[in-house]
Design a protein around this motif. Structure first.
Motif, PDB file in Angstrom:
ATOM      1  N   GLY A   1      -4.861   3.352   1.574  1.00 51.05           N
ATOM      2  CA  GLY A   1      -5.473   3.194   0.694  1.00 51.05           C
ATOM      3  C   GLY A   1      -7.033   4.100  -0.034  1.00 51.05           C
ATOM      4  O   GLY A   1      -7.014   4.531  -1.315  1.00 51.05           O
TER       5      GLY A   1
ATOM      6  N   PRO B   1      -0.371  -3.379  -6.765  1.00 53.26           N
ATOM      7  CA  PRO B   1      -0.113  -4.232  -5.190  1.00 53.26           C
ATOM      8  C   PRO B   1      -1.135  -5.972  -5.220  1.00 53.26           C
ATOM      9  O   PRO B   1      -1.910  -5.536  -4.705  1.00 53.26           O
TER      10      PRO B   1
ATOM     11  N   THR C   1      -2.669   0.076   6.193  1.00 51.46           N
ATOM     12  CA  THR C   1      -2.930  -0.769   5.018  1.00 51.46           C
ATOM     13  C   THR C   1      -4.314   0.666   4.414  1.00 51.46           C
ATOM     14  O   THR C   1      -5.041   0.900   3.294  1.00 51.46           O
TER      15      THR C   1
ATOM     16  N   GLN D   1      -4.539  -0.747  -9.883  1.00 50.64           N
ATOM     17  CA  GLN D   1      -4.294  -1.129  -8.617  1.00 50.64           C
ATOM     18  C   GLN D   1      -4.947  -1.529  -7.731  1.00 50.64           C
ATOM     19  O   GLN D   1      -4.482  -1.924  -6.750  1.00 50.64           O
TER      20      GLN D   1
ATOM     21  N   SER E   1       0.818  -1.156  -0.145  1.00 49.46           N
ATOM     22  CA  SER E   1       0.093  -0.054   0.059  1.00 49.46           C
ATOM     23  C   SER E   1       0.583   1.196   0.258  1.00 49.46           C
ATOM     24  O   SER E   1       0.551   2.103  -0.787  1.00 49.46           O
TER      25      SER E   1
END
Length: 332
Positions: free
Chosen positions: A160, A255, A156, A181, A96
């Motif tokens: 995010g 990711p 994260t 993404q 992230s």
């Protein structure tokens, strides 16, 4: 572990890797029969439909090999360095962090090349690792496996949200990052692979070369120091190698989570916890899991495609929950 089971596990991993590569080349929305693939390779006709499909899938397969090795080794290195069985580049926020840095670069500076993504990924992964450890260490119990996982989940989630906010604010950024993404192997070409290859190679050499040091760290910091390991320096060097692997992998595929958690645990069931055996076999099986997840994602909802980042999450979340329940039982 005796040499024979280790050799058998290695031979099985090599066979599985070969099968995964073949399936990655042949299977998808358009399946290419093996004989047709062989003829297309021999004829080398760039205008044929089979050649176009195979060329595209070859790039995808090579990307899967690189990303699978990088993330699996990074996960095994993190678990050994922190003595935390729940460690993974995705769970501890490294993925992230890299993704947030890339999104920031796209939004503020219009990053588009893989080298720009990679540089941003290195910085973001390193900063996220420091932040997660600082948050876990500041807790009442210190940086335990559970607090690291909780801090990683918090970081994260926050990063995010930042990524989503940035891509919503900029339609161009959204267009460039829509597939990346969520984790995909289909967005890069051979030039991109060549650009990240040095970082991947250096990171892999660092982590593989630290096998003996990781075995010593598993005994505790004091015991490792007594065996002649410079604990602080070893962790810094390993951290550099892991950041190189994660930054390069995220720049290629986005990711992709949980691969670094699932594969090392599976390998431990095969060859035990000796990192001299664990790390090489992890490097072989990481691409197997990633490529097979990618193949399944291509065929479960044709003609649409489920990205590989979604497939690895579907595989990894149940494993993560089982590990957490196991850790809680041990703690009780």
């Amino acid at each position: 572990m005796p040499a024979r089971p280790t050799l058998l596990a290695t031979a099985g991993a090599l066979v599985a890797l070969a099968v995964a590569c073949v399936l990655s080349l042949l299977v998808g929305a358009r399946t290419v029969p093996l004989d047709a693939a062989w003829q297309a390779a021999l004829a080398f006709d760039p205008g044929s439909a089979d050649h176009v499909v195979l060329a595209s899938r070859l790039q995808r397969t090579l990307a899967g090999l690189a990303v699978g090795v990088a993330l699996a080794l990074a996960g095994a290195g993190l678990q050994g360095m922190t003595r935390n069985p729940l460690a993974d580049p995705g769970i501890l926020g490294l993925n992230s962090g890299a993704a947030a840095a890339v999104a920031t670069g796209v939004y503020l500076f219009s990053f588009s090349s893989v080298t720009q993504f990679m540089a941003a990924g290195f910085v973001g992964a390193a900063l996220a690792a420091v932040l997660v450890y600082a948050l876990a260490a500041a807790s009442r119990t210190g940086a335990t496996p559970i607090t690291l996982a909780i801090a990683g989940a918090a970081v994260t989630a926050g990063l995010g949200s930042l990524v989503h906010a940035l891509v919503i604010l900029d339609q161009g950024a959204l267009d460039r990052m829509r597939l990346w993404q969520v984790g995909t192997l289909g967005a890069r070409d051979l030039g991109d692979l060549a650009a990240v290859a040095p970082a991947l190679l250096i990171g892999a050499v660092i982590v593989l070369g630290a096998a003996r040091a990781l075995n010593a760290l598993a005994l505790g910091d004091d015991a490792a120091a007594g065996l002649g390991v410079h604990v602080g320096r070893t962790r810094v060097v390993l951290g550099v190698g892991i950041v190189l692997l994660v930054g390069a992998a995220v720049s290629l595929a986005g990711p992709v989570g949980f691969l670094g958690l699932v594969v090392p645990h599976a390998v431990r069931l095969l060859v035990g916890s000796d990192h001299r055996r664990l790390l090489p076999l992890t490097a072989l099986l990481g691409p197997v899991v990633l490529l097979l997840a990618d193949v399944v994602g291509r065929v479960i909802a044709p003609p649409a495609e489920v990205q590989v980042g979604v497939m690895t999450a579907l595989l990894g979340v149940p494993v993560f929950l089982v590990l957490i329940r196991t850790r809680k039982r041990v703690a009780l």
